[in-house]
Design an enzyme around this catalytic site. Sequence first.
Site: not given
Length: 609
Positions: A2, A27, A74, A98-99, A481, A485, A488, A504, A604
């Site tokens: 946010c 954000r 968000w 925010n929060g 990583e 990516k 995402e 396995h 983000k």
Amino acid sequence: MCGIVAAVAQRDVAPLLIAGLKALEYRGYDSAGLAVLDGGVIRRVRAKGKVREMEALYLADPIPGGTGIAHTRWATHGVPSEANAHPHIVGRVAIVHNGIIENYARLRAEISSRGHVFTSETDTEVIAALIDARLHDGISLREAVQAVVRELEGAYAIAVISRDEPGRVVGARRGAPLLVGLGIGENFLASDAQALIQVTPRIIYLEEDDVVEITRESVHIFAIDGTLVQRAVHESELSADAVERGQYRHYMQKEIFEQPRAVADTLEARIHAHGVLPNVFGVGGDEVLATVRGLHIVACGTSYHAGLVAKYWIESHARLPVSVEVASEYRYRDVVVPPDTLFVAISQSGETADTLAALREARRRGYRGTLAVCNVPESSLVREADLKLMTRAGPEIGVASTKAFTTQLTALALLTLRLAGLNGIDADRYAALCAELMHLPRAIDDALALEPAIAELAARFVPRQHALFLGRGVHYPVALEGALKLKEISYIHAEAYPAGELKHGPLALVDESMPVVAVAPSGPLLEKLKSNLQEVRARGGELFVFADTRAGMDETPGTGALIRVDAGGDFIAPAVFTIPLQLLAYHVAVLRGTDVDQPRNLAKSVTVE
């Protein structure tokens, strides 16, 4: 997550608020809204979707006024919708937040029992209702905010306006960032300095439990008990150019290509041919590091993968035991802390809620010291850690982290070398590792030249729904990583495994429709990896191999593609091999038509638990 922008000015603030929201849209982009005091009336415009949707509504019916607040969301409490979009208005006040308020359910029930009818599903509306109720007692907006935040449990950054106090905005923070921008005849609040670079470079970073009151001519900051406090003024080094896309199609592409410069900046004045320079981790840092007998590294997401690479490096070169843990897990278990253990927290923003909470928990657990590896100098993480090393990546707007990761690796490589030097590494080996690290910007630049070949390769991933990534040793985190990516930003389901784990379980997934991406550096594990790749070929899987030019890999039947990468050396190879995997994810996403910079459901900076 946010974004907040607020302003008090002699000019109409709505265009400033919208510009600030656009700078913060990375954000949160589920919905957006603004509220402006027009005379004695609060006028509001909100829309589901991105800032441009809300801006179109505003342009159709502009709102004049010199006092306003704005927000890009968000979603946490309540689905993305116009009703749940901020600002929320209750009675005489409007608020953005925010929060997460952890005791909102109890507060909401109490407020409902007094006859208030909620119009949203959010925890934010609870705060607005509480503030409005306090104003009925005849106190000021600032006093009402101070009284209400004492009742709140959880994390928040808020900005509030009241129709009874035009020309004034009140803000407060706990566990989520909020800062003041100082102008001439105008002042601002924002959750990130990037929202304000068009209007002022002068910034005050609020501290935990601060309450701030801004007017056109004044800024007053109060502790939670109501006493006036002073906070330092900083000159932001951000520039408008730093947050523009320039010639690039997306911010992510721009940030991938900024990595040679960002890595060079992270190394600058910290290392030379004879080793890491003294006290690059802060005053007294070398004295702390000299006594360290082990490390606990805590991080989230991409930063966690950087920590995993550091574990291999530090254990190999400094011969110190290292544990790496996801921050959200660390904070909720009974951790054993051996004597003289260094706690290392890694975060791009320095406001990641779980990592910040883990640092605060670590301070109570008897570590030898705490170290923050971070990109934001004035973040909570940096301010609260004993030692710090800034990554100097500059602003990163794309939600999928790229240059933040490689600069974190660079910083952790510096930490590795400093610890190795303090723990008796052979002098010739130490010098060779330092020389290799100083070569990293050039090696990344060379890897970026692979973009045309990788862009062509990406078309073969477009129809796929799943992918496997394989790596061994220090390159297993690189595979993790790479998979992150791809999932995402392209929404292809991708997972990574140590190549030796194929038999396995994961091998059951391999068939002709499953692309398998392998990271193949030179070194003692290469022959083992080749055997693992044969297992894939035998099951009809299509292999896409990124191989070190020194590895002696040849294309064989069943290899979909072989991309040769000049890793520049075994030490820096994890950072270099990251580059083609970033480019692969980027170009697959472009071809699939996804929103590269703002992928669905993600934001983000994760400032909520």
